[in-house]
Enzyme design. Structure first.
Site, mmCIF file in Angstrom:
data_model
loop_
_atom_site.group_PDB
_atom_site.id
_atom_site.type_symbol
_atom_site.label_atom_id
_atom_site.label_comp_id
_atom_site.label_asym_id
_atom_site.label_seq_id
_atom_site.Cartn_x
_atom_site.Cartn_y
_atom_site.Cartn_z
ATOM 1 N N SER A 19 -1.979 -11.674 1.917
ATOM 2 C CA SER A 19 -1.755 -10.388 2.601
ATOM 3 C C SER A 19 -1.042 -10.599 3.937
ATOM 4 O O SER A 19 -1.300 -11.579 4.651
ATOM 5 C CB SER A 19 -3.097 -9.713 2.918
ATOM 6 O OG SER A 19 -3.783 -9.360 1.765
ATOM 7 N N ALA A 95 0.056 3.396 -3.819
ATOM 8 C CA ALA A 95 0.553 4.470 -4.682
ATOM 9 C C ALA A 95 0.088 4.124 -6.093
ATOM 10 O O ALA A 95 0.013 2.941 -6.445
ATOM 11 C CB ALA A 95 2.074 4.545 -4.641
ATOM 12 N N TYR A 157 10.647 1.296 -5.910
ATOM 13 C CA TYR A 157 9.815 1.578 -4.724
ATOM 14 C C TYR A 157 9.404 3.058 -4.712
ATOM 15 O O TYR A 157 8.337 3.424 -4.219
ATOM 16 C CB TYR A 157 10.563 1.197 -3.442
ATOM 17 C CG TYR A 157 9.651 0.917 -2.272
ATOM 18 C CD1 TYR A 157 8.684 -0.084 -2.335
ATOM 19 C CD2 TYR A 157 9.749 1.659 -1.101
ATOM 20 C CE1 TYR A 157 7.836 -0.342 -1.268
ATOM 21 C CE2 TYR A 157 8.913 1.408 -0.025
ATOM 22 C CZ TYR A 157 7.962 0.411 -0.110
ATOM 23 O OH TYR A 157 7.128 0.169 0.954
ATOM 24 N N LYS A 164 6.793 5.771 3.320
ATOM 25 C CA LYS A 164 7.105 4.906 4.478
ATOM 26 C C LYS A 164 7.949 5.650 5.513
ATOM 27 O O LYS A 164 7.818 5.411 6.717
ATOM 28 C CB LYS A 164 7.824 3.634 4.019
ATOM 29 C CG LYS A 164 6.934 2.658 3.249
ATOM 30 C CD LYS A 164 5.757 2.161 4.082
ATOM 31 C CE LYS A 164 5.079 0.963 3.458
ATOM 32 N NZ LYS A 164 3.800 0.623 4.106
ATOM 33 N N ARG A 194 5.817 -11.748 -1.432
ATOM 34 C CA ARG A 194 5.010 -11.646 -2.660
ATOM 35 C C ARG A 194 3.516 -11.568 -2.315
ATOM 36 O O ARG A 194 2.867 -12.585 -2.116
ATOM 37 C CB ARG A 194 5.293 -12.843 -3.584
ATOM 38 C CG ARG A 194 4.590 -12.727 -4.924
ATOM 39 C CD ARG A 194 5.094 -13.717 -5.935
ATOM 40 N NE ARG A 194 6.380 -13.333 -6.489
ATOM 41 C CZ ARG A 194 6.554 -12.361 -7.398
ATOM 42 N NH1 ARG A 194 5.540 -11.666 -7.826
ATOM 43 N NH2 ARG A 194 7.751 -12.092 -7.865
ATOM 44 N N ALA A 197 0.189 -6.204 -3.189
ATOM 45 C CA ALA A 197 0.873 -4.913 -3.184
ATOM 46 C C ALA A 197 2.264 -5.036 -3.803
ATOM 47 O O ALA A 197 2.686 -4.199 -4.600
ATOM 48 C CB ALA A 197 0.970 -4.371 -1.752
HETATM 49 O O1 0WD Z 1 6.776 -7.111 0.555
HETATM 50 C C1 0WD Z 1 5.730 -6.754 1.063
HETATM 51 N N1 0WD Z 1 4.578 -7.231 0.679
HETATM 52 C C2 0WD Z 1 5.776 -5.742 2.181
HETATM 53 C C3 0WD Z 1 4.642 -5.063 2.548
HETATM 54 C C4 0WD Z 1 7.072 -5.507 2.837
HETATM 55 C C5 0WD Z 1 7.008 -4.542 3.909
HETATM 56 C C6 0WD Z 1 5.865 -3.879 4.228
HETATM 57 N N2 0WD Z 1 4.701 -4.120 3.538
HETATM 58 C C7 0WD Z 1 3.521 -3.365 3.911
HETATM 59 C C8 0WD Z 1 2.784 -2.687 2.785
HETATM 60 O O2 0WD Z 1 3.445 -1.520 2.339
HETATM 61 C C9 0WD Z 1 1.463 -2.394 3.466
HETATM 62 O O3 0WD Z 1 1.595 -1.259 4.287
HETATM 63 O O4 0WD Z 1 2.564 -4.207 4.503
HETATM 64 C C10 0WD Z 1 1.277 -3.629 4.344
HETATM 65 C C11 0WD Z 1 0.346 -4.669 3.764
HETATM 66 O O5 0WD Z 1 0.786 -4.979 2.473
HETATM 67 P P1 0WD Z 1 0.583 -6.396 1.762
HETATM 68 O O6 0WD Z 1 -0.023 -7.369 2.682
HETATM 69 O O7 0WD Z 1 1.868 -6.683 1.079
HETATM 70 O O8 0WD Z 1 -0.399 -5.992 0.592
HETATM 71 P P2 0WD Z 1 -1.879 -6.391 0.161
HETATM 72 O O9 0WD Z 1 -2.158 -7.821 0.389
HETATM 73 O O10 0WD Z 1 -2.011 -5.869 -1.249
HETATM 74 O O11 0WD Z 1 -2.750 -5.487 1.129
HETATM 75 C C12 0WD Z 1 -2.693 -4.088 1.146
HETATM 76 C C13 0WD Z 1 -4.087 -3.606 1.095
HETATM 77 C C14 0WD Z 1 -4.751 -3.331 -0.245
HETATM 78 O O12 0WD Z 1 -4.675 -4.260 -1.115
HETATM 79 P P3 0WD Z 1 -4.704 -3.927 -2.723
HETATM 80 O O13 0WD Z 1 -3.727 -4.907 -3.223
HETATM 81 O O14 0WD Z 1 -6.104 -4.176 -3.066
HETATM 82 O O15 0WD Z 1 -4.259 -2.509 -2.964
HETATM 83 O O16 0WD Z 1 -4.251 -2.297 1.565
HETATM 84 C C15 0WD Z 1 -5.619 -1.989 1.355
HETATM 85 C C16 0WD Z 1 -6.116 -2.876 0.266
HETATM 86 O O17 0WD Z 1 -6.974 -3.842 0.746
HETATM 87 N N3 0WD Z 1 -5.842 -0.644 0.905
HETATM 88 C C17 0WD Z 1 -6.813 0.112 1.454
HETATM 89 N N4 0WD Z 1 -7.690 -0.139 2.452
HETATM 90 C C18 0WD Z 1 -8.572 0.833 2.751
HETATM 91 N N5 0WD Z 1 -8.611 1.999 2.107
HETATM 92 C C19 0WD Z 1 -6.791 1.310 0.732
HETATM 93 C C20 0WD Z 1 -7.738 2.291 1.094
HETATM 94 N N6 0WD Z 1 -7.817 3.474 0.466
HETATM 95 N N7 0WD Z 1 -5.808 1.251 -0.211
HETATM 96 C C21 0WD Z 1 -5.242 0.046 -0.091
#
Ligand code: 0WD
Length: 265
Positions: A19, A95, A157, A164, A194, A197
């Site tokens: 993450s 989403a 996306y 966003k 990677r 999300a």
């Molecule tokens: O390429 C990417 N990974 C990018 C991510 C490029 C640019 C921006 N981002 C953004 C994402 O859109 C997000 O806003 O960075 C942020 C973090 O994303 P991440 O680190 O890529 O993703 P991840 O490790 O999956 O963490 C996001 C987490 C969720 O993970 P999962 O995979 O279980 O959906 O957001 C949390 C959850 O832990 N989350 C929530 N937390 C509390 N309440 C909820 C919720 N309802 N929904 C999702």
């Protein structure tokens, strides 16, 4: 002594050691911040508690941002442990998976649109409202994570693009709302990484190849690089910066057409 020594940071969105929130937590810890982490649900709780132990974080607290009561409870729980907060990191997006498949217009639904905006954008305002009261010393900083899909269409996306765009507007309106309290609000627009999300985006690997051929640095970015920028933006070193979206994307957003493509016959 690190540049966040004495700061207390609440970091949301830690789901795995891939993450972006993990990169941010690591950088903030290294710079001397005391950390509190949140987990979305009971399933993630043991993992996030383990991360908290590894980071020497003071607390790991539950909060699903879809639920106002849980956000309120989070603020209550944190305020019983800390008498103030310096940094709030919103690293959350969601989403429904079906929304991220095919062309936007074929996939988008009323419900999917509402959910994506609620979890990925509104929740930042909801957290900001709840925690601004704990940021009393005039040096608070709030940060969210966004992606260039807000400005340009990207395959798959889909509804996350409008969500966003909303989030980035949220940054500017929040910055205005809390500026008089000395609280700064910024976003980081990260290049694709990677993570869990990102695994929901079909064709991510091929898009990474395009990215590497386009970005001036010829590569993607790491969660550590995003973490370092986040630590800076939330520190007093960035005291003059608010309402800003900072690109941490190996320069991708600055390019029209990269020489790589012009050199193909
Ligand atoms: O390429 C990417 N990974 C990018 C991510 C490029 C640019 C921006 N981002 C953004 C994402 O859109 C997000 O806003 O960075 C942020 C973090 O994303 P991440 O680190 O890529 O993703 P991840 O490790 O999956 O963490 C996001 C987490 C969720 O993970 P999962 O995979 O279980 O959906 O957001 C949390 C959850 O832990 N989350 C929530 N937390 C509390 N309440 C909820 C919720 N309802 N929904 C999702």
């Amino acid at each position: 002594m690190g540049f966040l020594t004495g700061k207390r940071a609440l970091i949301t969105g830690l789901a795995s050691n891939r993450s972006i929130a993990w990169g941010i937590a690591g950088a903030m810890k290294r710079e001397g911040a005391e950390l509190a982490l949140t987990y979305q649900n009971e399933k993630l709780k043991p993992r996030v508690e383990q991360f908290a132990t590894e980071l020497g974080a003071t607390v790991a607290l539950g909060c699903d941002v879809a639920d106002d009561d849980q956000i309120e409870q989070l603020a209550t729980d944190l305020s019983t442990r800390w008498d103030g907060l310096d940094i709030l990191v919103h690293s959350i997006a969601y989403a429904p998976r079906e929304e991220l498949d095919g062309l936007y217009l074929d996939a988008v639904t009323r419900d999917g649109f509402a959910i994506a905006h609620e979890i990925s954008s509104y929740s930042f305002a909801a957290l900001a409202r709840e925690f601004r009261g704990m940021m009393q010393d005039g040096n608070g900083a709030m940060l969210t994570l966004t992606y260039i899909g807000s400005l340009r269409s990207m395959p798959g996306y889909n509804v996350m693009g409008p969500a966003k765009a909303s989030l980035e507007a949220n940054v500017r309106y929040l910055a205005q709302s809390v500026g008089s309290q000395g609280i700064r609000v910024n976003g980081i627009s990260a290049g694709p990484i990677r993570t869990l999300a990102a695994s929901g985006i079909r064709g991510f690997k091929k898009m990474m190849t395009f990215y590497e051929h386009t970005a001036p640095l010829g590569r993607g970015v790491t969660i550590e690089e995003v973490g370092n920028a986040a630590a800076f933006l939330c520190s007093d070193l960035a005291s003059g910066i608010t309402g800003e979206i900072l690109y941490v994307d190996a320069g991708f957003q600055s390019v029209g057409i990269s020489p790589y493509f012009a050199n193909q016959d």
